[in-house]
Enzyme design. Structure first.
Site, mmCIF file in Angstrom:
data_model
loop_
_atom_site.group_PDB
_atom_site.id
_atom_site.type_symbol
_atom_site.label_atom_id
_atom_site.label_comp_id
_atom_site.label_asym_id
_atom_site.label_seq_id
_atom_site.Cartn_x
_atom_site.Cartn_y
_atom_site.Cartn_z
ATOM 1 N N GLY A 110 20.383 -48.624 22.265
ATOM 2 C CA GLY A 110 19.599 -47.425 22.539
ATOM 3 C C GLY A 110 18.143 -47.769 22.747
ATOM 4 O O GLY A 110 17.693 -48.875 22.428
ATOM 5 N N VAL B 2 16.832 -50.771 20.427
ATOM 6 C CA VAL B 2 17.716 -51.285 19.382
ATOM 7 C C VAL B 2 18.869 -52.054 20.021
ATOM 8 O O VAL B 2 19.503 -51.584 20.965
ATOM 9 C CB VAL B 2 18.266 -50.149 18.495
ATOM 10 C CG1 VAL B 2 19.218 -50.710 17.430
ATOM 11 C CG2 VAL B 2 17.125 -49.400 17.825
ATOM 12 N N ASP C 278 12.967 -37.074 6.995
ATOM 13 C CA ASP C 278 13.667 -36.942 8.275
ATOM 14 C C ASP C 278 15.172 -37.088 8.085
ATOM 15 O O ASP C 278 15.845 -37.813 8.819
ATOM 16 C CB ASP C 278 13.150 -37.981 9.271
ATOM 17 C CG ASP C 278 13.575 -37.669 10.709
ATOM 18 O OD1 ASP C 278 13.876 -36.490 10.993
ATOM 19 O OD2 ASP C 278 13.615 -38.596 11.534
#
Length: 496
Positions: A172, A179, A286
């Protein structure tokens, strides 16, 4: 006898003045006399004793094998000569004239010794010749392990170097980071390589620095492990342990229906990891299914600490632009910047509901819509249910309808009464009224998991207990399993 005392005194003075002690290696050199006797003049009382070249010798050994001094007795006559120099001797005394150095054998160092000393994984593969090198010179065992010495030792093994890792697949890409799925040459294990591009004008993004600074100090079975950090001129690469998928993909693979026993195991692990973070005064900020990674064993780990931060005091003002909208608590949506660990607990409630029902609880696309979803289920707050809410300008501006609270069990029928009670305690309007992670993991909802699960060390997985097992999912899809037999890795959100 007086003459012998005089000889010994002069010999001592000669040794002190003849050669200094070399301290270049941090310890005094060992000094001894050669095997030959002292060849002085006939009248030792008139002149200082002369030591022939080679009679004084310095022995410098490695720090790991300090030499042992062995004194060998020599017989000396009254004229100051040894029996080797003169066959006749009337009065014999013993004096430690000859000193021979004996080195201890080098210490045998094993891979286990190094792993323990440097806190390395048990399956580490050391470079060829590294053990032999340490056997000859082992500073990491002979000195206190300073930060610099540890860093040097890790670098020699291969940590901190890009060539230690092989990139396999791109998983990604975000604004600042990409990544990759990778493989470590040190362990032969899969890793996740989070490569953060460094802009010359801005340097490393603050979120990357924050993630590194927090993760390097968080050691827990339910927090993703940061294995290595590689800093080059153009990039900062974080090397994480590789996990098979995230909770969002797990939900998708199960057709959005997770076995309720597994829901309980996942929720307990989430609370366990979060309670540890909060004890360390770290807020994640998060929490969402995409940031909870799961491996084949069922171990769940908190990941992506890019928005996390260390909490100094509970009343510190922080940004309210944190937490993905669906998992953001109402006090933050209404502009509050005065919060502490309770910001994470609302997100836990939303994730709990999503695991139990297979759908998000409050899927708003704007702040106004998000609050509308919340009030429609939990009821529009009043001064009685949320003191001070009517003085909030944003709340008054939206002018929401007066909804009555609905029973959570009607929305999550698979929950039992204990599950519904825990969910209610997590989804409180005011942060101060939300249950803490530590108290939540002790809730009666988890009684069926037994007592031993609460006594495990922080770094031990709950699956170390034989009574704790992930149950087979009824609707699990096999599409996520590649040919290698390992499930695909779901990329952690890399947007900074």
């Amino acid at each position: 006898m007086d003459r012998m005392k005089k000889i010994k005194r002069q010999l001592s003075m000669t040794l002190r003045g003849g050669r200094g002690i070399d301290k270049t290696n941090g310890v005094p050199e060992q000094i001894g006399l050669d095997e030959s006797g002292g060849g002085g003049g006939s009248d030792l009382g008139e002149a200082p004793t002369r030591i022939a070249p080679g009679e004084l010798r310095s022995v410098r050994g490695p720090l790991s094998s300090a030499p042992e001094i062995v004194h060998e007795d020599m017989k000396m006559g009254s004229d100051g000569e040894s029996d080797q120099a003169s066959a006749t001797s009337s009065d014999e005394v013993q004096s430690p004239v000859r000193v021979r150095m004996r080195n201890h054998p080098p210490r045998k160092i094993s891979t286990e010794d190094i792993n323990k000393r440097l806190s390395l994984p048990a399956d580490i593969r050391l470079p060829e010749g590294y053990l032999e090198k340490l056997t000859l010179n082992s500073p990491i065992f002979d000195k206190p392990l300073s930060r610099r010495l540890r860093r040097v030792s890790l670098s020699e093994i291969g940590f901190g170097k890009l060539e230690t890792y092989i990139k396999l697949d791109k998983l990604g890409e975000g604004t600042y980071a990409t990544v990759y799925k990778g493989k470590s040459k040190l362990t032969d294990n899969l890793v996740a390589l989070k490569e953060i591009r460094l802009e010359h004008e801005e340097g490393a993004p603050c979120t990357a620095i924050r993630e590194v600074s927090l993760l390097k100090d968080l050691k827990h079975a339910n927090i993703v492990t940061l294995h290595d950090i590689i800093h080059t001129e153009k990039s900062l690469t974080l090397v994480f342990e590789y996990l098979d998928k995230d909770l969002k993909q797990y939900l998708d693979d199960c057709g959005n229906v997770i076995n309720m026993h597994n829901v309980k195991l996942f929720l307990f692990q989430l609370l366990r990891g979060l309670a540890y973070c909060h004890r360390q005064k770290v807020l994640h900020r998060d929490l969402k299914p995409q940031n909870l990674l799961i491996n084949e064993r069922g171990e769940l780990k908190l990941a992506d600490f890019g928005l996390a931060r260390a909490k100094s005091i509970p009343t510190k003002t922080y940004s309210n632009e944190v937490v993905t909208l669906w998992y953001r608590p109402p006090d933050i949506l209404l502009g509050s910047t005065d919060y502490s660990t309770q910001i994470d607990m609302w997100g836990v409630g939303c994730i709990f509901y999503e695991m139990a029902t297979g759908r998000p609880l409050f899927p708003g696309s704007t702040v106004e819509e998000q609050l509308h979803f919340i009030f429609r289920i939990l009821g529009t707050p009043t001064e009685e249910t949320w003191p001070g809410i009517l003085s909030n300008e944003e709340f008054r501006t939206y002018n929401y309808p007066k909804y009555r609270a609905e029973a959570l069990l009607s929305h999550a029928p698979r929950l039992d009464s204990d599950g519904a009670d825990l969910l209610t305690k997590l989804l409180q309007f005011e942060g101060r009224n939300r249950i803490s992670a530590e108290d939540a993991r002790k809730h009666p909802f988890f009684l069926s998991l037994g007592e031993r699960i609460h006594k495990l060390p922080d770094t031990t997985s709950i699956f170390a207990l034989k009574e704790v097992q992930l149950q087979k999912e009824a609707n699990i899809r096999s599409t996520s399993m590649p040919d290698s037999g390992r499930p695909a890795f779901r990329v952690v959100d890399t947007e900074f």
